[in-house]
Design a protein around this motif. Structure first.
Motif, PDB file in Angstrom:
ATOM      1  N   PHE A 180       0.839  -1.200   0.000  1.00  0.00           N
ATOM      2  CA  PHE A 180       0.000   0.000   0.000  1.00  0.00           C
ATOM      3  C   PHE A 180       0.873   1.250   0.000  1.00  0.00           C
ATOM      4  CE2 PHE A 180      -3.134   2.751   2.526  1.00  0.00           C
ATOM      5  CZ  PHE A 180      -3.757   3.178   1.374  1.00  0.00           C
ATOM      6  N   THR A 181       1.954   1.211   0.789  1.00  0.00           N
ATOM      7  CA  THR A 181       2.875   2.348   0.808  1.00  0.00           C
ATOM      8  C   THR A 181       3.455   2.585  -0.584  1.00  0.00           C
ATOM      9  OG1 THR A 181       3.435   1.646   3.035  1.00  0.00           O
ATOM     10  CG2 THR A 181       4.833   3.328   2.050  1.00  0.00           C
ATOM     11  N   LEU A 184       0.814   3.997  -2.846  1.00  0.00           N
ATOM     12  CA  LEU A 184       0.508   5.392  -2.539  1.00  0.00           C
ATOM     13  C   LEU A 184       1.516   6.351  -3.171  1.00  0.00           C
ATOM     14  CD1 LEU A 184      -0.776   5.676   1.140  1.00  0.00           C
ATOM     15  CD2 LEU A 184      -2.021   5.958  -1.001  1.00  0.00           C
ATOM     16  N   THR A 187       0.325   6.737  -6.620  1.00  0.00           N
ATOM     17  CA  THR A 187      -0.932   7.478  -6.600  1.00  0.00           C
ATOM     18  C   THR A 187      -0.693   8.961  -6.380  1.00  0.00           C
ATOM     19  OG1 THR A 187      -1.954   5.514  -5.681  1.00  0.00           O
ATOM     20  CG2 THR A 187      -3.185   7.557  -5.501  1.00  0.00           C
ATOM     21  N   THR A 188       0.213   9.262  -5.450  1.00  0.00           N
ATOM     22  CA  THR A 188       0.519  10.661  -5.165  1.00  0.00           C
ATOM     23  C   THR A 188       1.055  11.352  -6.413  1.00  0.00           C
ATOM     24  OG1 THR A 188       1.106   9.947  -2.943  1.00  0.00           O
ATOM     25  CG2 THR A 188       1.717  12.189  -3.561  1.00  0.00           C
ATOM     26  N   TYR A 191      -1.744  11.843  -8.881  1.00  0.00           N
ATOM     27  CA  TYR A 191      -2.656  12.874  -8.385  1.00  0.00           C
ATOM     28  C   TYR A 191      -2.081  14.268  -8.623  1.00  0.00           C
ATOM     29  CZ  TYR A 191      -5.410  15.634  -5.127  1.00  0.00           C
ATOM     30  OH  TYR A 191      -6.206  16.601  -4.573  1.00  0.00           O
ATOM     31  N   LEU A 293      -9.086  12.431  -4.378  1.00  0.00           N
ATOM     32  CA  LEU A 293      -7.970  11.866  -3.611  1.00  0.00           C
ATOM     33  C   LEU A 293      -8.404  10.603  -2.865  1.00  0.00           C
ATOM     34  CD1 LEU A 293      -5.028  12.329  -2.884  1.00  0.00           C
ATOM     35  CD2 LEU A 293      -5.782  13.608  -0.891  1.00  0.00           C
ATOM     36  N   PHE A 294      -9.544  10.676  -2.178  1.00  0.00           N
ATOM     37  CA  PHE A 294     -10.010   9.511  -1.414  1.00  0.00           C
ATOM     38  C   PHE A 294     -10.326   8.351  -2.345  1.00  0.00           C
ATOM     39  CE2 PHE A 294     -11.254  10.773   3.117  1.00  0.00           C
ATOM     40  CZ  PHE A 294     -10.231  11.683   3.181  1.00  0.00           C
ATOM     41  N   VAL A 297      -7.058   6.847  -3.283  1.00  0.00           N
ATOM     42  CA  VAL A 297      -6.399   6.155  -2.171  1.00  0.00           C
ATOM     43  C   VAL A 297      -7.079   4.809  -1.906  1.00  0.00           C
ATOM     44  CG1 VAL A 297      -6.045   6.223   0.328  1.00  0.00           C
ATOM     45  CG2 VAL A 297      -5.429   8.199  -1.079  1.00  0.00           C
ATOM     46  N   SER A 300      -6.161   2.455  -4.596  1.00  0.00           N
ATOM     47  CA  SER A 300      -4.799   1.967  -4.381  1.00  0.00           C
ATOM     48  C   SER A 300      -4.757   0.912  -3.290  1.00  0.00           C
ATOM     49  CB  SER A 300      -3.879   3.115  -3.964  1.00  0.00           C
ATOM     50  OG  SER A 300      -3.939   4.129  -4.889  1.00  0.00           O
ATOM     51  N   PHE A 301      -5.593   1.121  -2.293  1.00  0.00           N
ATOM     52  CA  PHE A 301      -5.596   0.187  -1.169  1.00  0.00           C
ATOM     53  C   PHE A 301      -6.021  -1.208  -1.620  1.00  0.00           C
ATOM     54  CE2 PHE A 301      -7.944  -1.465   2.671  1.00  0.00           C
ATOM     55  CZ  PHE A 301      -6.799  -1.823   3.353  1.00  0.00           C
TER      56      PHE A 301
END
Lengths: 388, 276
Positions: A180-181, A184, A187-188, A191, A293-294, A297, A300-301
């Motif tokens: 997940f890290t 992210l 994803t960041t 985004y 964003l949510f 996230v 991605s999770f």
């Protein structure tokens, strides 16, 4: 189709207070004209809804059928009567071993992984308004894979079982967190590019390709430093394979997929409004940045959990939402749950093919999805232009 | 403000009603760079106010301040008696509808669903029967009912704009803010959309729209606000706006003609003679 009967037209729409404000009557009896139109429109609306629901039911029925076929098929012949008694809990022989310990966990894993990847893809496409978006094409899967490989090689969360080159993740939770890290970070980046560069769909996908290359290089570096057993495990796992699953993994996977799907379905209308553009969405009361964003996230999770348990399975997240859109349209409140069901169906079918196509050799499902997914991806790039 | 300039028109403000949208000394811009400064104007219920001015003068900037898409650098925009930032998102969306200059075309979506988006601030998670009724009533009222189940992206520009307008009306707002709602339309659809606004305004809507076509703006606005480089050059009813003010703001000589009760605004170096 026959228009609504006059009996239906007598039903009073509750919005008559609104219609009273109409200043000009286009016909002598504008009121009943309006009422008939209302009844007709709402009838059409509900009929479409029922049709869409019917499509979901049909996909679910297909899932059940493939499930049944998959349970009954494999290198070892288990008669249907024995399968029934295994499922009924009255058989504990070879049939039990094959069906309960090998086939069923794998089936349940394939359905869960397909559902998770597809729903992630559907939401990514909606919140980014990008038909080419998916966990795989945005580099999110590759980021997660790097995170998971990092936890296996550096944190020692995985090993191979004695019998074969099948990876056993000792600690699915820590591996998932690590994946997940990694996810992210991708994803960041996506985004931020979407936010500050007002990126076209193509720009975002190119960013995804760059990220994928970066994380693949990272994973390859880890492989270089890995021990022989870790290496064998990593390489095999990189294909994307659901065969190494356990009931514990499946419980974690299904829980995550269920929670995320419920969350996405509840936010479906916000995603729908986001489709009209950021300014419009904001003017309709949707907190655009937070929603996007949510959404990313959570997508991605669920991707990270799938990748941590089974490796990278490409193209499911890209292709399934498009198939569903073709079947029932782009309405997110339907698209999201339908994508879960269709994703599960597609990956289970792919995995069944992987198990049986050159039996007794069992292929990793990731190979099958790639062979099916790449042509579809090209099709979307070359022909899909007219539709985004 | 430019008090030394002769006022082309006194601001005639009905004292009986309070304004629905009021700008009070608003300066707007992006990243701290001021585009437009010190604008004060009011839009009353039932009024159509046309915002005119050359490209880049800050019309869109002002409109965005009115719907909370942009925070003013100075001054305040109020809806009713409350400043915009005080509103909660959904509440603001239930009070002011916005039609942006451009909207991306995207995934296929029916007309019905697009208009239903306008009900989002009312229903939150999922639409109710009343939301669907409001939508189907509006579709009928705007003669869009036969398109209801079609894909919005497949419609002509004029129909699409009507759908977007229907979506804004579905919010059941007190005020409507439109950023060049007819800029991509042919003359027939332009007139169609504008007369639609004219029919909606008497229902108690306060309408503020930015426009480029001066003649149409004059015909379809109760009041005109003319923006120049330093902010509001002049404002008032269309007949009180002088050719001199328009010429000054746009940097091209224009003349105003009255032909059979219609006001025509034409560039004077144009060979066309509108009186023919």
């Amino acid at each position: 189709m026959p228009e609504s009967s006059s009996g239906n037209a007598d039903r009073d729409p509750s919005a008559t207070d609104w219609s009273v404000d109409v200043p000009e009557a286009t016909s002598s009896d504008g009121g009943s004209d309006l009422r008939a139109s209302n009844v007709r429109l709402l009838h059409q609306y509900h009929r479409r809804y029922r049709k869409k629901f019917g499509v979901i039911v049909a996909i679910a029925a297909l899932l059940v059928a493939v499930w049944g076929y998959s349970v009954a098929t494999g290198p070892i012949d288990v008669p249907v009567s024995e399968i029934v008694s295994v499922l009924g809990g009255t058989d504990t022989g070879t049939g039990y071993q094959v069906v309960w310990n090998i086939r069923l966990p794998r089936i349940v894993a394939a359905v869960g992984a397909g559902a998770g990847l597809a729903v992630a893809g559907a939401v990514l496409q909606s919140v980014l308004r990008n038909p080419l978006a998916s966990p795989y094409t945005l580099g999110i899967s590759q980021g997660a894979a790097f995170g998971a490989a990092f936890s296996i090689v550096v944190l020692g969360t995985g090993t191979t079982s004695g019998s074969g080159p099948i990876l056993s993740v000792i600690d699915p939770y820590l591996t998932s967190v690590s994946a997940f890290t990694g996810a992210l970070t991708s994803t960041t980046a996506i985004y931020l590019v979407a936010k500050y560069k007002r990126a076209t769909p193509e720009t975002l996908i190119l960013t995804g390709i760059a990220l994928a290359a970066l994380y693949t290089a990272g994973t390859t570096s880890l492989e270089y430093f890995a021990t022989n057993t870790e290496l064998a495990a990593l390489v095999y796992w990189k294909f994307g394979d659901v065969s190494g699953t356990t009931w514990r993994f499946n419980a974690l996977l299904w829980l995550v997929v269920a929670v995320v799907t419920v969350y996405f379905t509840r936010r479906a209308w916000a995603y729908t409004v986001l489709n009209a553009g950021d300014e419009t969405a904001r003017s309709l009361g949707v907190p655009v940045e937070r929603t996007r964003l949510f959404g990313m996230v959570f997508a991605s999770f669920v991707t990270a959990v799938v990748v941590a348990l089974f490796g990278i399975i490409g193209f499911v997240g890209l292709v399934v939402p498009h198939i569903v859109r073709r079947l029932i349209g782009g309405e997110e409140r339907i698209l999201i749950p339908a994508s879960t069901v269709a994703g599960g169906t597609l990956l289970l079918s792919a995995d069944t093919v992987a198990r049986t196509v050159i039996s007794p050799i069992v292929l990793p499902v990731g190979i099958v999805t790639s062979f099916v997914g790449v042509p579809l991806f090209l099709y979307l790039i070359l022909r899909g232009r007219e539709y985004w | 403000m430019n008090d030394d300039r002769p006022r082309d028109a006194e601001r005639t403000r009905p004292t009986s009603t309070d304004p629905v949208i009021s700008f009070d000394g608003v300066s707007g811009g992006y990243n701290g760079v001021e585009v437009i400064s010190d604008v004060s104007l009011d839009v009353h219920s039932g009024d159509i106010v046309g915002l005119l001015g050359p490209n880049g003068v800050g019309k869109s900037t002002l409109l965005k301040c009115a719907v909370g898409l942009l925070d003013p650098l100075a001054g305040e925009v109020a809806i009713g008696d409350r400043p915009v930032p005080v509103f909660d998102r959904d509440e603001l969306a239930r009070t002011v509808g916005y039609v942006p200059q451009h909207e991306p075309t995207n995934f296929p979506r029916t007309v019905f669903q697009t208009v239903l988006m306008g009900r989002k601030p009312h229903f939150g998670t999922r639409p109710s029967a009343r939301d669907r009724n409001v939508v189907s009533t509006l579709l009928h009222r705007l003669s869009l009912d036969e398109f209801a189940m079609r894909d919005v992206n497949a419609l002509s520009g004029g129909q699409r704009q009507k759908v977007i307008l229907a979506r804004a009306l579905a919010q059941e707002p007190r005020a409507l803010v439109l950023d060049e709602p007819t800029s991509d339309l042919d003359i027939r659809h332009e007139v169609e959309v504008l007369s639609l606004l004219q029919r909606e305004a008497p229902n108690g809507l306060a309408i503020l729209h930015a426009m480029h076509d001066l003649t149409l703006a004059f015909r379809y606005s109760d009041r005109i606000v003319l923006l120049g480089e330093d902010g509001v050059r002049t404002q008032g009813p269309p007949e009180a706006i002088s050719a001199a003010a328009i010429s000054e703001v746009y940097g091209i000589d224009v003349s105003i003609h009255d032909v059979d009760g219609e006001t025509l605004i034409v560039p004077t170096d144009s060979p066309a003679d509108p009186s023919l």
